[in-house]
Design an enzyme around this catalytic site. Sequence first.
Site, PDB file in Angstrom:
ATOM      1  N   PRO A 169       0.793  -1.229   0.000  1.00 48.53           N
ATOM      2  CA  PRO A 169       0.000   0.000   0.000  1.00 48.53           C
ATOM      3  C   PRO A 169       0.824   1.278   0.000  1.00 48.53           C
ATOM      4  O   PRO A 169       1.875   1.344   0.629  1.00 48.53           O
ATOM      5  CB  PRO A 169      -0.821  -0.102   1.293  1.00 48.53           C
ATOM      6  CG  PRO A 169      -0.133  -1.114   2.129  1.00 48.53           C
ATOM      7  CD  PRO A 169       0.530  -2.059   1.178  1.00 48.53           C
ATOM      8  N   ARG A 171       5.074  10.810  -2.609  1.00 48.31           N
ATOM      9  CA  ARG A 171       4.755  10.588  -1.199  1.00 48.31           C
ATOM     10  C   ARG A 171       5.990  10.844  -0.342  1.00 48.31           C
ATOM     11  O   ARG A 171       7.014  10.191  -0.525  1.00 48.31           O
ATOM     12  CB  ARG A 171       4.339   9.122  -1.071  1.00 48.31           C
ATOM     13  CG  ARG A 171       4.211   8.602   0.312  1.00 48.31           C
ATOM     14  CD  ARG A 171       4.270   7.080   0.294  1.00 48.31           C
ATOM     15  NE  ARG A 171       3.986   6.567   1.612  1.00 48.31           N
ATOM     16  CZ  ARG A 171       4.302   5.345   2.007  1.00 48.31           C
ATOM     17  NH1 ARG A 171       4.905   4.501   1.187  1.00 48.31           N
ATOM     18  NH2 ARG A 171       4.018   4.963   3.218  1.00 48.31           N
ATOM     19  N   TYR A 224      11.182   8.877   1.088  1.00 54.68           N
ATOM     20  CA  TYR A 224      11.171   7.825   0.063  1.00 54.68           C
ATOM     21  C   TYR A 224      11.814   8.236  -1.262  1.00 54.68           C
ATOM     22  O   TYR A 224      11.928   7.409  -2.162  1.00 54.68           O
ATOM     23  CB  TYR A 224       9.727   7.356  -0.175  1.00 54.68           C
ATOM     24  CG  TYR A 224       9.089   6.769   1.068  1.00 54.68           C
ATOM     25  CD1 TYR A 224       9.563   5.575   1.602  1.00 54.68           C
ATOM     26  CD2 TYR A 224       8.033   7.408   1.723  1.00 54.68           C
ATOM     27  CE1 TYR A 224       8.999   5.026   2.758  1.00 54.68           C
ATOM     28  CE2 TYR A 224       7.458   6.873   2.872  1.00 54.68           C
ATOM     29  CZ  TYR A 224       7.955   5.680   3.380  1.00 54.68           C
ATOM     30  OH  TYR A 224       7.398   5.148   4.520  1.00 54.68           O
ATOM     31  N   ASN A 259       8.293  -5.391  -1.097  1.00 55.97           N
ATOM     32  CA  ASN A 259       8.202  -4.272  -0.160  1.00 55.97           C
ATOM     33  C   ASN A 259       6.727  -4.226   0.244  1.00 55.97           C
ATOM     34  O   ASN A 259       5.900  -3.669  -0.482  1.00 55.97           O
ATOM     35  CB  ASN A 259       8.626  -2.963  -0.809  1.00 55.97           C
ATOM     36  CG  ASN A 259       8.535  -1.818   0.186  1.00 55.97           C
ATOM     37  OD1 ASN A 259       7.984  -1.965   1.283  1.00 55.97           O
ATOM     38  ND2 ASN A 259       9.080  -0.666  -0.182  1.00 55.97           N
ATOM     39  N   ALA A 310       3.170  -0.927   4.767  1.00 51.83           N
ATOM     40  CA  ALA A 310       2.715  -1.062   6.163  1.00 51.83           C
ATOM     41  C   ALA A 310       2.261  -2.481   6.503  1.00 51.83           C
ATOM     42  O   ALA A 310       2.244  -2.859   7.677  1.00 51.83           O
ATOM     43  CB  ALA A 310       1.599  -0.059   6.431  1.00 51.83           C
ATOM     44  N   HIS A 330      12.925  -2.444   2.070  1.00 47.52           N
ATOM     45  CA  HIS A 330      12.335  -1.194   2.551  1.00 47.52           C
ATOM     46  C   HIS A 330      13.198  -0.048   2.057  1.00 47.52           C
ATOM     47  O   HIS A 330      14.429  -0.088   2.208  1.00 47.52           O
ATOM     48  CB  HIS A 330      12.238  -1.167   4.078  1.00 47.52           C
ATOM     49  CG  HIS A 330      11.388  -2.283   4.582  1.00 47.52           C
ATOM     50  ND1 HIS A 330      10.019  -2.269   4.452  1.00 47.52           N
ATOM     51  CD2 HIS A 330      11.716  -3.463   5.133  1.00 47.52           C
ATOM     52  CE1 HIS A 330       9.543  -3.406   4.922  1.00 47.52           C
ATOM     53  NE2 HIS A 330      10.554  -4.155   5.341  1.00 47.52           N
ATOM     54  N   ARG A 390      13.208   4.626  12.483  1.00 43.49           N
ATOM     55  CA  ARG A 390      11.909   5.291  12.525  1.00 43.49           C
ATOM     56  C   ARG A 390      11.095   4.820  13.742  1.00 43.49           C
ATOM     57  O   ARG A 390      11.655   4.266  14.688  1.00 43.49           O
ATOM     58  CB  ARG A 390      11.190   5.059  11.189  1.00 43.49           C
ATOM     59  CG  ARG A 390      12.004   5.587  10.009  1.00 43.49           C
ATOM     60  CD  ARG A 390      11.310   5.369   8.686  1.00 43.49           C
ATOM     61  NE  ARG A 390      10.040   6.099   8.607  1.00 43.49           N
ATOM     62  CZ  ARG A 390       9.111   5.893   7.669  1.00 43.49           C
ATOM     63  NH1 ARG A 390       9.340   4.963   6.724  1.00 43.49           N
ATOM     64  NH2 ARG A 390       7.996   6.579   7.655  1.00 43.49           N
TER      65      ARG A 390
HETATM   66  C1  DQA Z   1       8.345   1.023   3.804  1.00 41.41           C
HETATM   67  C2  DQA Z   1       8.396   1.219   5.327  1.00 41.41           C
HETATM   68  C3  DQA Z   1       7.050   0.933   5.961  1.00 41.41           C
HETATM   69  O1  DQA Z   1       7.126   1.105   7.376  1.00 41.41           O
HETATM   70  C4  DQA Z   1       6.017   1.900   5.410  1.00 41.41           C
HETATM   71  O2  DQA Z   1       4.746   1.610   5.950  1.00 41.41           O
HETATM   72  C5  DQA Z   1       5.982   1.913   3.921  1.00 41.41           C
HETATM   73  C6  DQA Z   1       7.238   1.846   3.171  1.00 41.41           C
HETATM   74  C7  DQA Z   1       9.665   1.420   3.112  1.00 41.41           C
HETATM   75  O3  DQA Z   1       9.817   1.080   1.948  1.00 41.41           O
HETATM   76  O4  DQA Z   1      10.523   2.080   3.723  1.00 41.41           O
HETATM   77  O5  DQA Z   1       4.935   2.048   3.313  1.00 41.41           O
HETATM   78  O6  DQA Z   1       8.113  -0.356   3.539  1.00 41.41           O
END
Ligand code: DQA
Length: 146
Positions: free
Chosen positions: A11, A19, A24, A75, A78, A101, A108
């Site tokens: 998601p 985003r 990211y 990936n 969440a 990730h 974090r």
């Molecule tokens: C994520 C890290 C997750 O905690 C977050 O909910 C994401 C992206 C990352 O790629 O750093 O949606 O997977």
Amino acid sequence: MTKPIYILNGPNLNLLGQRQPEIYGRETLADVEADCARVAAEKNMSVKLFQSNHEGVVIDTIHEARQEACGIIINPGAFTHTSVAILDALNTFEGPVIEVHISNVHKRESFRHHSYVSLRADGVIAGLGTEGYQAAVRRIGTLVSK
Ligand code: DQA
């Protein structure tokens, strides 16, 4: 040629590039797909990239991968931190699984420190930005040629 590597994204990753770019980055999923396709081609391999905001669709795609993919890069967004169902689906897959990730989840919030998917993953990459996907392609290339 071997079967493609499936690159599954959970998601909100459809918004990659827009985003929270400070976390990211500015690359989009289309950029990730192009970069990974280039790296895979160096090893005479190919990739197929998927993204869904729906847990059941991610699970269905993992089931499809059982027949159609030589390895999975995932990936889960969440769902990483919540989904026993995605873990169970990955446990039905026999090839290599690499969890990616983009951000360093360990730097974090504490709720991002636990991953269900890591209980299955053969490797975990975090905090390399979108380059992490390319590293995962290289690793799957190594694992499937063993
Ligand atoms: C994520 C890290 C997750 O905690 C977050 O909910 C994401 C992206 C990352 O790629 O750093 O949606 O997977």
